[in-house]
Design a protein around this motif. Structure first.
Motif: not given
Ligand code: FAD
Length: 461
Positions: A30, A61, A427
């Motif tokens: 991370e 979900y 996602d």
């Molecule tokens: C304001 C807000 C409200 C939301 N509300 C909801 C809700 O109510 N219900 C719901 O279901 N969803 C909600 N979501 C959406 C949900 O949070 C996301 O869809 C989900 O958390 C995305 O997960 P992910 O693992 O795909 O991506 P991310 O959470 O973006 O994870 C990607 C990770 O990769 C890391 N990374 C990036 N570049 C590098 C690199 N070069 N090397 C190593 N690591 C790296 C990042 O730091 C991050 O930790 C919301 C989002 C936001 C922003």
């Protein structure tokens, strides 16, 4: 069998969790010093939590709920009454509710809509119901085809009166993707409506009982590490190193604080990074492949999460609220909704500001001032006085979930890539849920399954 995973958001952690279940050894790297990506949270100097986003878990979900079960933390989900509550801008200080009775779907949803007479008239409800008939008859196939239209266009085509959009769907569209119905793909709203109407508890909502970082991500890390995997913070991937055939040879992690740079090698590699940084990191030979070219069509949408601590209680509502304000989207009084943030005497409002494109460059003070001006409209009984703002935190995410405008479905990649030892999670990758926590968890599971499948058929070198 070692699997290196870039990113400790829900997708990366879920992928690692399911890989450990299959007997593999995941190493999650991370970039930041905090787990969770878009669900990350921080504690301030007073010990108060603030978050990247106000997060709601839905009954619809299944993969997320299964994960809570597998981690044995189901009691951390605080389920709320089965209702949707909207502010009424025309009657400040009042709320309109869609109460779902405890009867099977879709009747519970239909009754909830029919019983609410504050927001829509009977002719408007009937027209909207008729407009939904093709989606009900043809199901997800139809919903996917509608990706070519914005939701505003779809409503017009179905002859739904414009007030249905302004009264209900601006709020819903902003809640789902932080943009308005004139921009959002019909597929997004119709998918959510389908789930909410087809599953009895689909629209039932839960809040986590504390910060997602501690209460959801940490148990995932414990699960992974207890079974031989690793999760490393402060480990940014700078480059995917590839060999002549285009396969990944290692993840390059730059040296920090005097430590030398590191090349982490594994049998299989996964990007669970968001799509925006991934696009910038694609090795040259991959950029020519159609599979990776499609990613250029995806881009994160800006959003802002505002936290306001007050000197008194503003509401005793223990639920999510749809503000129906032009500036704000959903919000909640976390002092009522979340066990760890509970306070019987003072409110902590967590509010999502969306669409945020015009605000993302503004100062925190400007954003808070604009939010307070909106609150004066929502809570005229408390503002401008006597309620006093004690402190605030503003968290800006310039590129959050991918902006789900029409045509984006065709740009979402499968978890399996044309590179034999490289997979995607996140996602934004193709899975049947929207860009959401559920979508992220499911994508991680699908990636783990794709890796296992390929290893079984020996497609991974
Ligand atoms: C304001 C807000 C409200 C939301 N509300 C909801 C809700 O109510 N219900 C719901 O279901 N969803 C909600 N979501 C959406 C949900 O949070 C996301 O869809 C989900 O958390 C995305 O997960 P992910 O693992 O795909 O991506 P991310 O959470 O973006 O994870 C990607 C990770 O990769 C890391 N990374 C990036 N570049 C590098 C690199 N070069 N090397 C190593 N690591 C790296 C990042 O730091 C991050 O930790 C919301 C989002 C936001 C922003």
């Amino acid at each position: 069998m070692r699997v290196a995973i870039a990113g400790a958001g829900l997708a990366g952690l879920s992928c690692a969790k399911y890989l450990t279940d299959m007997g593999y050894t995941p190493i999650v790297l991370e970039r930041r010093d905090v787990l969770g990506g878009k669900v990350a949270a921080w504690k301030d100097e007073d010990g108060d939590w603030y978050e990247t986003g106000l997060h709601i878990f839905f009954g619809a979900y299944p993969n997320m709920l299964q994960l809570f079960k597998e981690l044995d933390i189901e009691d951390r989900l605080q389920w709320k009454e089965h209702t949707m509550i909207f502010n009424q801008p025309d009657q400040p200080g009042t709320y309109s509710r869609f109460d779902f009775p405890d009867i099977p779907a879709p009747v519970n949803g239909i009754v909830a809509i029919l019983r609410n007479n504050d927001m829509l008239t009977w002719p408007e409800k009937i027209r909207f119901g008729l407009g939904l008939i093709p989606a009900m008859i043809q199901g997800q196939n139809y919903v996917e085809q509608m990706d070519k239209y914005s939701f505003s266009e779809w409503l017009k085509q179905q002859n739904v009166p414009p007030r249905v959009e302004t009264e209900v769907f601006i709020a819903m569209s902003k809640a789902l993707n932080f943009i308005g119905p004139e921009e959002i793909s019909s597929t997004v709203i119709l998918t959510a409506l389908n789930r909410f109407l087809q599953e009895k508890n689909g629209s039932k909502m839960a809040f986590l009982d504390g910060s997602p970082t501690e209460r959801l991500c940490q148990p995932l890390v414990d699960y992974i590490t207890e079974r031989g995997g690793q999760v490393r913070l402060n480990a940014p991937i700078q480059e995917f190193l590839v060999d002549e055939s285009g396969c990944v040879e290692g993840f390059l992690i730059p040296g920090r604080n005097g430590a030398p740079e590191e090349v982490l090698t594994a049998d299989v590699y996964v990007s669970a990074m968001p799509v925006d940084p991934l696009k910038l990191m694609l090795p040259k030979p991959w950029q020519e492949l159609d599979y990776f070219k499609q990613l250029q069509g995806l881009e994160g949408v800006p959003v802002i999460n505002v936290h306001l601590w007050f000197d008194r209680k503003l509401t005793d509502i223990d639920h999510l609220l749809f503000s129906r304000s032009p500036l704000l989207s959903v919000y909640a009084d976390m002092s009522n909704t979340c066990k760890e943030y509970a306070n019987p005497d003072r409110s902590m409002l967590e509010l999502v500001l969306a669409p945020a494109a015009d605000w993302i460059g503004n100062s925190d003070a400007d954003i808070v001032a604009a939010t307070m001006a909106e609150l004066e409209k929502l809570f005229p009984q408390h503002f401008p006085s006597p309620a006093k703002l004690l402190k605030y935190h503003v968290v800006k995410t310039p590129r959050s979930v991918y902006k789900a405008t029409p045509g984006r479905q065709a740009c979402r990649p499968s978890q399996k890539t044309p590179i034999p030892n490289f997979y995607l999670s996140g996602d934004y990758t193709m899975q049947r849920y929207l860009a959401s926590m559920e979508g992220a968890v499911l994508s991680g599971k699908l990636t783990a399954q794709a890796i296992q499948q390929d290893l079984r058929t020996s497609q991974v070198p």
